[in-house]
Design a protein around this motif. Structure first.
Motif, PDB file in Angstrom:
ATOM      1  N   UNK A   4       8.078  -2.892 -12.067  1.00  0.00           N
ATOM      2  CA  UNK A   4       8.257  -1.628 -11.352  1.00  0.00           C
ATOM      3  C   UNK A   4       7.796  -1.747  -9.905  1.00  0.00           C
ATOM      4  N   UNK A   5       6.674  -2.413  -9.695  1.00  0.00           N
ATOM      5  CA  UNK A   5       6.209  -2.619  -8.320  1.00  0.00           C
ATOM      6  C   UNK A   5       7.224  -3.453  -7.538  1.00  0.00           C
ATOM      7  N   UNK A  37       0.819  -1.212   0.000  1.00  0.00           N
ATOM      8  CA  UNK A  37       0.000   0.000   0.000  1.00  0.00           C
ATOM      9  C   UNK A  37       0.853   1.263   0.000  1.00  0.00           C
ATOM     10  N   UNK A  38       2.004   1.215   0.665  1.00  0.00           N
ATOM     11  CA  UNK A  38       2.918   2.357   0.602  1.00  0.00           C
ATOM     12  C   UNK A  38       3.360   2.611  -0.838  1.00  0.00           C
ATOM     13  N   UNK A  39       3.587   1.543  -1.580  1.00  0.00           N
ATOM     14  CA  UNK A  39       4.037   1.680  -2.965  1.00  0.00           C
ATOM     15  C   UNK A  39       2.997   2.367  -3.837  1.00  0.00           C
ATOM     16  N   UNK A  40       1.732   2.252  -3.464  1.00  0.00           N
ATOM     17  CA  UNK A  40       0.654   2.906  -4.227  1.00  0.00           C
ATOM     18  C   UNK A  40       0.370   4.320  -3.732  1.00  0.00           C
ATOM     19  N   UNK A  41       1.075   4.758  -2.688  1.00  0.00           N
ATOM     20  CA  UNK A  41       0.835   6.092  -2.150  1.00  0.00           C
ATOM     21  C   UNK A  41      -0.485   6.224  -1.421  1.00  0.00           C
ATOM     22  N   UNK A  42      -1.008   5.136  -0.895  1.00  0.00           N
ATOM     23  CA  UNK A  42      -2.290   5.171  -0.194  1.00  0.00           C
ATOM     24  C   UNK A  42      -2.101   5.831   1.166  1.00  0.00           C
ATOM     25  N   UNK A  43      -2.990   6.765   1.479  1.00  0.00           N
ATOM     26  CA  UNK A  43      -2.837   7.500   2.729  1.00  0.00           C
ATOM     27  C   UNK A  43      -4.087   8.278   3.094  1.00  0.00           C
ATOM     28  N   UNK A  44      -3.888   9.425   3.708  1.00  0.00           N
ATOM     29  CA  UNK A  44      -4.988  10.203   4.270  1.00  0.00           C
ATOM     30  C   UNK A  44      -6.036  10.549   3.210  1.00  0.00           C
ATOM     31  N   UNK A  45      -7.286  10.338   3.567  1.00  0.00           N
ATOM     32  CA  UNK A  45      -8.400  10.630   2.675  1.00  0.00           C
ATOM     33  C   UNK A  45      -8.776   9.491   1.751  1.00  0.00           C
ATOM     34  N   UNK A  64      10.429  -3.717  -7.911  1.00  0.00           N
ATOM     35  CA  UNK A  64      11.596  -2.897  -7.587  1.00  0.00           C
ATOM     36  C   UNK A  64      11.287  -1.940  -6.438  1.00  0.00           C
ATOM     37  N   UNK A  65      10.084  -1.388  -6.458  1.00  0.00           N
ATOM     38  CA  UNK A  65       9.677  -0.476  -5.392  1.00  0.00           C
ATOM     39  C   UNK A  65       9.551  -1.220  -4.060  1.00  0.00           C
ATOM     40  N   UNK A  66       9.018  -2.433  -4.093  1.00  0.00           N
ATOM     41  CA  UNK A  66       8.902  -3.221  -2.871  1.00  0.00           C
ATOM     42  C   UNK A  66      10.290  -3.505  -2.277  1.00  0.00           C
ATOM     43  N   UNK A  67      11.259  -3.792  -3.128  1.00  0.00           N
ATOM     44  CA  UNK A  67      12.603  -4.077  -2.640  1.00  0.00           C
ATOM     45  C   UNK A  67      13.229  -2.844  -1.993  1.00  0.00           C
ATOM     46  N   UNK A  68      12.948  -1.685  -2.556  1.00  0.00           N
ATOM     47  CA  UNK A  68      13.450  -0.451  -1.963  1.00  0.00           C
ATOM     48  C   UNK A  68      12.764  -0.172  -0.627  1.00  0.00           C
ATOM     49  N   UNK A  69      11.445  -0.283  -0.617  1.00  0.00           N
ATOM     50  CA  UNK A  69      10.685   0.054   0.589  1.00  0.00           C
ATOM     51  C   UNK A  69      11.001  -0.882   1.753  1.00  0.00           C
ATOM     52  N   UNK A  70      11.295  -2.170   1.475  1.00  0.00           N
ATOM     53  CA  UNK A  70      11.567  -3.095   2.575  1.00  0.00           C
ATOM     54  C   UNK A  70      12.915  -2.807   3.236  1.00  0.00           C
ATOM     55  N   UNK A  71      13.759  -2.010   2.574  1.00  0.00           N
ATOM     56  CA  UNK A  71      15.105  -1.728   3.090  1.00  0.00           C
ATOM     57  C   UNK A  71      15.284  -0.218   3.231  1.00  0.00           C
ATOM     58  N   UNK A  72      14.402   0.396   4.014  1.00  0.00           N
ATOM     59  CA  UNK A  72      14.520   1.808   4.385  1.00  0.00           C
ATOM     60  C   UNK A  72      14.460   2.752   3.186  1.00  0.00           C
ATOM     61  N   UNK A  73      13.895   2.306   2.070  1.00  0.00           N
ATOM     62  CA  UNK A  73      13.776   3.190   0.912  1.00  0.00           C
ATOM     63  C   UNK A  73      15.075   3.422   0.178  1.00  0.00           C
ATOM     64  N   UNK A  74      15.990   2.460   0.264  1.00  0.00           N
ATOM     65  CA  UNK A  74      17.297   2.652  -0.361  1.00  0.00           C
ATOM     66  C   UNK A  74      17.213   2.618  -1.880  1.00  0.00           C
ATOM     67  N   UNK A  75      18.221   3.249  -2.510  1.00  0.00           N
ATOM     68  CA  UNK A  75      18.311   3.280  -3.966  1.00  0.00           C
ATOM     69  C   UNK A  75      19.280   2.229  -4.468  1.00  0.00           C
ATOM     70  N   UNK A  76      20.159   2.647  -5.369  1.00  0.00           N
ATOM     71  CA  UNK A  76      21.097   1.705  -5.974  1.00  0.00           C
ATOM     72  C   UNK A  76      22.167   1.245  -4.991  1.00  0.00           C
TER      73      UNK A  76
END
Length: 374
Positions: free
Chosen positions: A212-213, A70-78, A215-227
């Motif tokens: 793309x999802x 859900x974080x990867x989809x930007x789901x949040x307030x509202x 890759x985003x999941x792999x980044x988000x599971x590790x503190x939002x890291x990049x390359x």
């Protein structure tokens, strides 16, 4: 009285797979890569292959799998996230943690899965009210059986909503001859010890066909890291899968299909033995269940209490999943819009789960049936 029957017998399973399990654990202890080690990558590939999914990302729990998706989809307030009222708390708590609002939907009275027509009505009502933006649907494969995925996909497409499969209880189940794991935009799995494929602690995974999802999941599971490790390109979480858990799961995967056959055999024995004294679970059409939970329905709460007393006296454990629907939980009441959800409320007063695990022998199954039916 005979020895009590185990509701879940992890010790018996461990004894069966002990040599392979110890070998895998000793390999991890030798290489000392305890977080995201080679066993994690091997597990990800095996899980993806098992479900015919393009990508698998191992994470620290089934709850974190839901949150990262859900974080990867930007789901949040509202945002409104539609989900069944009759399920485990994690499905509802994650939207709230992200600032979104869970919108509870009633379930089918026989299969216990989310009611597709009730979902359509809830989406229309939320749009008309105008307070929340419909953003996502979480279909839960409850107790081992699949949610009504063809209908959910159609509804999500019509409404333009992200579709997430909460497959925490049902890894190994299939629908129309296809393993669950590709029915939604993403699938969240739990490896909590009580699940059909369970570790020796928390663990989870995300499946998706979208590169793309993944890759985003792999980044988000590790503190939002990049390359690189110290390039932080987004806000993430510490959601990595421990290598020791991956090693345990790899050992269990070797016998997983055999265990699914044993679970099905027990479920069919219960069906035959309990049909005259309880409402046995309805099978979802064109599906195979993983049988994480086998729950029957009694006439009412008094009948359930009496059944539990008989079982307890015979050394047979039982459990209630779930004693309250989510919209009636203290943590969620204030977030519910007051819409009646009568099926979920009724199920909570009548449902009772019986032991089901691959090491439950025929004599024990017969004891359960006899104790229940007396």
């Amino acid at each position: 009285m005979s020895e009590p029957i185990a509701f879940l017998d992890l010790a018996a399973q461990q004894a069966r797979i002990a040599p392979a399990l110890r070998a895998r654990l000793e390999t991890v202890l030798s290489h000392c890569q305890f977080v995201l080690g080679p066993e994690v990558r091997a597990l990800e590939q095996r899980l993806a292959d098992y479900c015919a999914a393009a990508h698998c990302v191992g994470v620290s729990s089934g709850t974190d799998a839901l949150q990262i998706a859900m974080m990867a989809e930007g789901i949040g307030r509202g945002d409104a996230v539609f989900l069944p009222a009759f399920t485990y708390t994690a499905t509802a708590e994650v939207p709230l943690l992200l600032g979104a609002t869970p919108v509870f939907v009633d379930v089918d009275p026989r299969t216990f899965q989310i009611d597709a027509e009730a979902l359509r009505a809830r989406i229309v009502a939320v749009r008309r009210a105008g307070r929340l933006r419909p953003r996502a649907i979480i279909g839960v494969d409850l107790f081992g059986q699949p949610a009504p995925w063809p209908a959910l996909r159609a509804i999500a497409a019509e409404a333009g909503l992200f579709l997430l499969d909460d497959c925490a209880q049902s890894f190994g189940a299939s629908l129309s001859g296809r393993r669950l794991g590709r029915e939604a935009d993403a699938t969240a799995i739990s490896f909590f010890p009580s699940k059909p494929l369970g570790g020796y602690g928390d663990g989870g995974a995300l499946l998706t066909d979208d590169a793309d999802r993944a890759a985003l999941y792999r980044s988000l599971r590790t503190h939002g890291e990049g390359e690189t490790r110290y390039e932080v390109i987004r806000t993430g979480v510490n959601g990595r899968l421990d290598t020791l858990q991956a090693a345990v799961l790899l050992a269990k995967l070797d016998v997983f299909d055999e265990e699914l056959v044993l679970r099905e055999r027990i479920a069919r024995a219960y069906d035959a033995g309990l049909a005259e004294c309880a409402v046995v679970p309805a099978r979802v059409a064109d599906s195979d269940s993983a049988w994480a939970v086998y729950s029957v329905l009694l006439a009412d709460a008094h009948a359930r209490d009496a059944a539990q007393m008989r079982l307890r006296a015979a050394g047979v454990p039982s459990a209630i999943y779930y004693p309250r629907p989510l919209h009636d939980q203290p943590a969620y009441r204030d977030h519910h819009d007051g819409s009646p959800l009568p099926v979920s409320e009724n199920l909570s007063t009548r449902i009772l789960a019986l032991p089901i695990h691959p090491d439950l022998d025929e004599a024990s199954v017969a004891r359960v049936i006899a104790a229940f039916a007396q």
